[in-house]
Design a protein around this motif. Structure first.
Motif, PDB file in Angstrom:
ATOM      1  N   TRP A  52       0.807  -1.219   0.000  1.00 24.78           N
ATOM      2  CA  TRP A  52       0.000   0.000   0.000  1.00 24.78           C
ATOM      3  C   TRP A  52       0.840   1.269   0.000  1.00 24.78           C
ATOM      4  O   TRP A  52       0.286   2.363  -0.158  1.00 24.78           O
ATOM      5  CB  TRP A  52      -0.930   0.007   1.217  1.00 24.78           C
ATOM      6  N   VAL A  53       2.122   1.161   0.216  1.00 24.86           N
ATOM      7  CA  VAL A  53       2.988   2.348   0.212  1.00 24.86           C
ATOM      8  C   VAL A  53       2.949   3.035  -1.150  1.00 24.86           C
ATOM      9  O   VAL A  53       3.153   4.259  -1.253  1.00 24.86           O
ATOM     10  CB  VAL A  53       4.424   1.947   0.604  1.00 24.86           C
ATOM     11  N   THR A  54       2.665   2.272  -2.207  1.00 30.76           N
ATOM     12  CA  THR A  54       2.641   2.868  -3.544  1.00 30.76           C
ATOM     13  C   THR A  54       1.563   3.938  -3.677  1.00 30.76           C
ATOM     14  O   THR A  54       1.676   4.822  -4.534  1.00 30.76           O
ATOM     15  CB  THR A  54       2.385   1.767  -4.598  1.00 30.76           C
ATOM     16  N   PHE A  55       0.537   3.905  -2.828  1.00 30.99           N
ATOM     17  CA  PHE A  55      -0.527   4.908  -2.934  1.00 30.99           C
ATOM     18  C   PHE A  55      -0.063   6.294  -2.491  1.00 30.99           C
ATOM     19  O   PHE A  55      -0.713   7.281  -2.794  1.00 30.99           O
ATOM     20  CB  PHE A  55      -1.737   4.493  -2.090  1.00 30.99           C
ATOM     21  N   TRP A  56       1.053   6.350  -1.761  1.00 36.03           N
ATOM     22  CA  TRP A  56       1.599   7.636  -1.319  1.00 36.03           C
ATOM     23  C   TRP A  56       2.658   8.167  -2.283  1.00 36.03           C
ATOM     24  O   TRP A  56       3.181   9.255  -2.068  1.00 36.03           O
ATOM     25  CB  TRP A  56       2.182   7.509   0.084  1.00 36.03           C
ATOM     26  N   LEU A  57       2.984   7.395  -3.291  1.00 35.80           N
ATOM     27  CA  LEU A  57       3.923   7.862  -4.317  1.00 35.80           C
ATOM     28  C   LEU A  57       3.154   8.477  -5.472  1.00 35.80           C
ATOM     29  O   LEU A  57       2.004   8.117  -5.741  1.00 35.80           O
ATOM     30  CB  LEU A  57       4.775   6.686  -4.818  1.00 35.80           C
ATOM     31  N   GLN A  58       3.791   9.396  -6.169  1.00 32.39           N
ATOM     32  CA  GLN A  58       3.126  10.071  -7.283  1.00 32.39           C
ATOM     33  C   GLN A  58       2.841   9.089  -8.405  1.00 32.39           C
ATOM     34  O   GLN A  58       3.567   8.127  -8.620  1.00 32.39           O
ATOM     35  CB  GLN A  58       3.999  11.228  -7.785  1.00 32.39           C
ATOM     36  N   ALA A  59       1.741   9.337  -9.121  1.00 33.74           N
ATOM     37  CA  ALA A  59       1.278   8.369 -10.113  1.00 33.74           C
ATOM     38  C   ALA A  59       2.256   8.178 -11.254  1.00 33.74           C
ATOM     39  O   ALA A  59       2.273   7.122 -11.899  1.00 33.74           O
ATOM     40  CB  ALA A  59      -0.077   8.799 -10.664  1.00 33.74           C
ATOM     41  N   ASP A  60       3.071   9.214 -11.571  1.00 32.22           N
ATOM     42  CA  ASP A  60       4.028   9.062 -12.671  1.00 32.22           C
ATOM     43  C   ASP A  60       5.355   8.489 -12.218  1.00 32.22           C
ATOM     44  O   ASP A  60       6.282   8.352 -13.033  1.00 32.22           O
ATOM     45  CB  ASP A  60       4.254  10.414 -13.357  1.00 32.22           C
ATOM     46  N   ALA A  61       5.488   8.118 -10.921  1.00 28.60           N
ATOM     47  CA  ALA A  61       6.730   7.505 -10.428  1.00 28.60           C
ATOM     48  C   ALA A  61       6.668   6.005 -10.721  1.00 28.60           C
ATOM     49  O   ALA A  61       6.443   5.174  -9.837  1.00 28.60           O
ATOM     50  CB  ALA A  61       6.905   7.773  -8.944  1.00 28.60           C
ATOM     51  N   LEU A  85      -7.478   4.578   1.803  1.00 32.01           N
ATOM     52  CA  LEU A  85      -8.475   4.223   2.805  1.00 32.01           C
ATOM     53  C   LEU A  85      -9.215   2.935   2.450  1.00 32.01           C
ATOM     54  O   LEU A  85      -9.509   2.110   3.330  1.00 32.01           O
ATOM     55  CB  LEU A  85      -9.474   5.373   2.966  1.00 32.01           C
ATOM     56  N   MET A  86      -9.517   2.740   1.174  1.00 32.74           N
ATOM     57  CA  MET A  86     -10.330   1.604   0.768  1.00 32.74           C
ATOM     58  C   MET A  86      -9.596   0.278   0.949  1.00 32.74           C
ATOM     59  O   MET A  86     -10.177  -0.712   1.439  1.00 32.74           O
ATOM     60  CB  MET A  86     -10.753   1.766  -0.693  1.00 32.74           C
ATOM     61  N   PHE A  87      -8.325   0.193   0.570  1.00 31.76           N
ATOM     62  CA  PHE A  87      -7.586  -1.072   0.652  1.00 31.76           C
ATOM     63  C   PHE A  87      -7.448  -1.563   2.093  1.00 31.76           C
ATOM     64  O   PHE A  87      -7.714  -2.746   2.369  1.00 31.76           O
ATOM     65  CB  PHE A  87      -6.221  -0.913  -0.012  1.00 31.76           C
ATOM     66  N   PRO A  88      -7.037  -0.737   3.060  1.00 34.06           N
ATOM     67  CA  PRO A  88      -6.982  -1.234   4.446  1.00 34.06           C
ATOM     68  C   PRO A  88      -8.346  -1.667   4.983  1.00 34.06           C
ATOM     69  O   PRO A  88      -8.441  -2.678   5.695  1.00 34.06           O
ATOM     70  CB  PRO A  88      -6.429  -0.038   5.227  1.00 34.06           C
ATOM     71  N   LEU A  89      -9.411  -0.930   4.654  1.00 30.53           N
ATOM     72  CA  LEU A  89     -10.737  -1.322   5.131  1.00 30.53           C
ATOM     73  C   LEU A  89     -11.167  -2.660   4.549  1.00 30.53           C
ATOM     74  O   LEU A  89     -11.727  -3.518   5.252  1.00 30.53           O
ATOM     75  CB  LEU A  89     -11.760  -0.235   4.782  1.00 30.53           C
ATOM     76  N   LEU A  90     -10.912  -2.865   3.259  1.00 34.01           N
ATOM     77  CA  LEU A  90     -11.261  -4.152   2.644  1.00 34.01           C
ATOM     78  C   LEU A  90     -10.432  -5.295   3.229  1.00 34.01           C
ATOM     79  O   LEU A  90     -10.932  -6.411   3.412  1.00 34.01           O
ATOM     80  CB  LEU A  90     -11.068  -4.078   1.129  1.00 34.01           C
ATOM     81  N   PHE A  91      -9.170  -5.030   3.537  1.00 31.87           N
ATOM     82  CA  PHE A  91      -8.320  -6.082   4.121  1.00 31.87           C
ATOM     83  C   PHE A  91      -8.787  -6.418   5.531  1.00 31.87           C
ATOM     84  O   PHE A  91      -8.755  -7.584   5.941  1.00 31.87           O
ATOM     85  CB  PHE A  91      -6.871  -5.622   4.133  1.00 31.87           C
ATOM     86  N   ILE A  92      -9.218  -5.421   6.291  1.00 31.36           N
ATOM     87  CA  ILE A  92      -9.767  -5.696   7.616  1.00 31.36           C
ATOM     88  C   ILE A  92     -11.049  -6.515   7.497  1.00 31.36           C
ATOM     89  O   ILE A  92     -11.269  -7.464   8.267  1.00 31.36           O
ATOM     90  CB  ILE A  92     -10.016  -4.368   8.364  1.00 31.36           C
ATOM     91  N   PHE A  93     -11.897  -6.188   6.552  1.00 30.19           N
ATOM     92  CA  PHE A  93     -13.123  -6.947   6.334  1.00 30.19           C
ATOM     93  C   PHE A  93     -12.806  -8.388   5.936  1.00 30.19           C
ATOM     94  O   PHE A  93     -13.465  -9.335   6.397  1.00 30.19           O
ATOM     95  CB  PHE A  93     -13.959  -6.264   5.263  1.00 30.19           C
ATOM     96  N   PHE A  94     -11.789  -8.582   5.097  1.00 29.25           N
ATOM     97  CA  PHE A  94     -11.366  -9.929   4.708  1.00 29.25           C
ATOM     98  C   PHE A  94     -10.869 -10.711   5.922  1.00 29.25           C
ATOM     99  O   PHE A  94     -11.170 -11.914   6.062  1.00 29.25           O
ATOM    100  CB  PHE A  94     -10.274  -9.833   3.649  1.00 29.25           C
ATOM    101  N   ASN A  95     -10.135 -10.069   6.818  1.00 25.36           N
ATOM    102  CA  ASN A  95      -9.646 -10.747   8.018  1.00 25.36           C
ATOM    103  C   ASN A  95     -10.789 -11.146   8.933  1.00 25.36           C
ATOM    104  O   ASN A  95     -10.761 -12.231   9.534  1.00 25.36           O
ATOM    105  CB  ASN A  95      -8.668  -9.844   8.768  1.00 25.36           C
ATOM    106  N   ILE A  96     -11.794 -10.277   9.056  1.00 24.40           N
ATOM    107  CA  ILE A  96     -12.939 -10.612   9.912  1.00 24.40           C
ATOM    108  C   ILE A  96     -13.640 -11.870   9.393  1.00 24.40           C
ATOM    109  O   ILE A  96     -13.964 -12.789  10.157  1.00 24.40           O
ATOM    110  CB  ILE A  96     -13.908  -9.427   9.991  1.00 24.40           C
ATOM    111  N   ILE A  97     -13.862 -11.918   8.097  1.00 24.28           N
ATOM    112  CA  ILE A  97     -14.523 -13.092   7.518  1.00 24.28           C
ATOM    113  C   ILE A  97     -13.644 -14.343   7.648  1.00 24.28           C
ATOM    114  O   ILE A  97     -14.119 -15.429   8.006  1.00 24.28           O
ATOM    115  CB  ILE A  97     -14.870 -12.832   6.037  1.00 24.28           C
TER     116      ILE A  97
END
Length: 493
Positions: free
Chosen positions: A286-295, A473-485
């Motif tokens: 998920w660190v890639t989401f904090w890098l610029q899109a053209d990097a 925000l979406m990726f961590p929330l989905l991963f938490i939901f996957f862990n709960i299931i």
């Protein structure tokens, strides 16, 4: 002459009968040359046992109850020293245990002959002189005596003829494992003892009533925890076509004993070496989401390295498992984490493509619906946008025209408005004069009251940054939901 020949024949027959009587040995009686058991206390243990189990009064090939025809009751117990579950792909486990068998042989009762003798104890030499039940372990892969015959075989005979046979064994038993919930699985394995030579009408196996199986206090398991164990008695059917017992030559029900234990796999090792590292690898992607899109270079390097690291981690763990047809819980975790890492790579390719576009985008509303619609289908979105802009501008144009006609009709006597009033004989009404500027102002106020949309222009770079922010925000929330299931499935189902 005839009398002479007759006398010679008589003498010849007499001589033959005399030779036969002379060569014939006297027959032995039933107790002739059978050693006596009188004064048994004066004999040593070996001398007394050789007299007691002499072939003239004891046949070790016959059952102890051959005279009465009853079945011999053999009581069994076990003392477990060591349990070593093997790797899952071997589907077996190793046992070190002491097996004790107890039965009564009336032929070995010596209380009347040697009342002072407490017990006869011996090893493999004593075992070879008396009858021993023939048992085998039906689910063993390999077995053997521990130590030597004289060291790890013990046989004792009580004065009333009760025989106690002890033998220390090591054996590898086959155990089919259900790995659907691996590594959170629980396995049931068993040790099966069955009679090989005698069916249930001649020999019955049964566990001791008190503590049939005892565990050593020094017994420890590494990968598993011993949850429970139990024993049961059963019968195994054999017929001519079934060569499971006695080579298929004996039919009937054969007595069998089973010792079953339940093992639960310890998950601490897998949590520290598999699940927690895989969570960290997914979070690193998920660190890639904090890098610029053209990097492109750092984002591609980070995405591929996390993918390869997780595949290496998963493959090292799967090597210890058998190739089964069903899906295991560990494979569900592997597929889920792989999907998250792969989705991060796809997200980078998506925002990088948007970043390199040239045309700005007009949006009716800054929302996920319009932004993603324009990002996924830019040409179709522009066409729909033009239609919406035309439809929004046409009502304003019709309003201005109606106001102009109204103003023109108010000055003349033959306008449409005056005719309407004249036809219906309505009283005179003063009509306000509306200018184009006033009409535009009123229209704008009316549109605002009705929630008219404000058009916004976003550059492709703004859209790429907006998608990255939402992905954080979406990726961590989905991963938490996957862990709960996942963990609910593991521990609750």
């Amino acid at each position: 002459m005839f009398k002479m020949y007759r006398s010679i024949l008589i003498l010849w027959f007499i001589s033959l009968n005399f030779k036969n009587i002379k060569c014939q040995k006297p027959s032995k009686g039933p107790d002739l040359d059978c050693p006596s058991l009188d004064k048994g206390d004066s004999y040593t243990q070996s001398e007394f046992l050789s007299r007691l189990a002499h072939e003239c009064r004891y046949d070790k090939l016959l059952l102890p109850s051959y005279q009465t025809g009853d079945a011999v009751d053999v009581h069994a117990s076990a003392y477990i020293y060591f349990i070593q579950p093997a790797e899952a792909h071997d589907l077996n486990f190793k046992f070190h245990f002491l097996l004790q068998l107890r039965w009564t042989d009336p032929r070995l009762a010596y209380q009347l002959y040697s009342p002072e003798r407490v017990k006869i104890i011996g090893g493999n030499d004593l075992r070879n002189q008396v009858w021993i039940p023939h048992l085998y372990m039906s689910n063993e892969q390999s077995s053997g005596l521990m130590g030597t015959d004289s060291k790890d075989v013990l046989l004792s005979i009580a004065p009333d003829g009760e025989v106690l046979f002890s033998r220390r064994l090591q054996a590898v038993f086959y155990c089919w494992m259900n790995l659907q919930k691996f590594p959170f699985d629980e396995q049931k394995c068993s040790m099966n003892l069955e009679s090989w030579k005698y069916n249930s009408s001649s020999l019955r196996l049964m566990w001791e009533e008190e503590t049939p199986v005892r565990l050593s206090p020094d017994l420890h398991l590494t990968e598993y925890a011993l949850l429970d164990y139990w024993t049961n008695e059963s019968f195994v059917k054999s017929d001519i076509l079934n060569m499971r017992l006695g080579g298929g030559k004996t039919t009937g029900n054969f007595s069998a004993l089973k010792f079953t234990f339940k093992l639960g796999r310890e998950v601490g090792y897998y949590l520290m070496d598999y699940f927690i590292p895989s969570m960290m690898i997914v979070a690193t992607s998920w660190v890639t989401f904090w890098l610029q899109a053209d990097a492109a270079a750092p984002r591609v390097t980070l995405g591929t390295s996390t993918m390869l690291s997780f595949i290496t981690l998963a493959s090292s763990q799967s090597k210890t498992l058998p190739k089964v047809s069903y899906i295991k819980a560990s494979e569900i975790w592997f597929l889920g984490c792989t999907g998250f890492i792969f989705s991060a790579l796809v997200e980078f390719a998506f925002v990088n493509t948007i970043w390199r576009r040239k045309k700005a985008v007009n949006l009716k509303e800054v929302s996920s619906k319009y932004i993603l619609k324009n990002a996924l289908t830019p040409k179709l979105a522009r066409k729909e946008l033009q239609k919406e802009m035309q439809s929004d501008s046409s009502p304003q144009l019709s309003k201005s025209q109606s106001c102009s006609s109204l103003r023109a009709g108010g000055g003349g006597g033959g306008g449409g408005f005056n005719n309407f009033l004249t036809v219906h004989s309505m009283p005179a009404v003063s009509v306000p004069t509306i200018t184009a500027d006033e009409g535009d102002t009123n229209d704008q106020g009316g549109d605002k009251g009705k929630g008219a949309q404000a058009w916004t222009t976003m550059t492709p770079q703004d859209i790429a940054i907006w998608i990255d922010k939402r992905a954080r925000l979406m990726f961590p929330l989905l991963f938490i939901f996957f862990n709960i299931i996942y963990w609910t499935f593991v521990y609750c189902l």
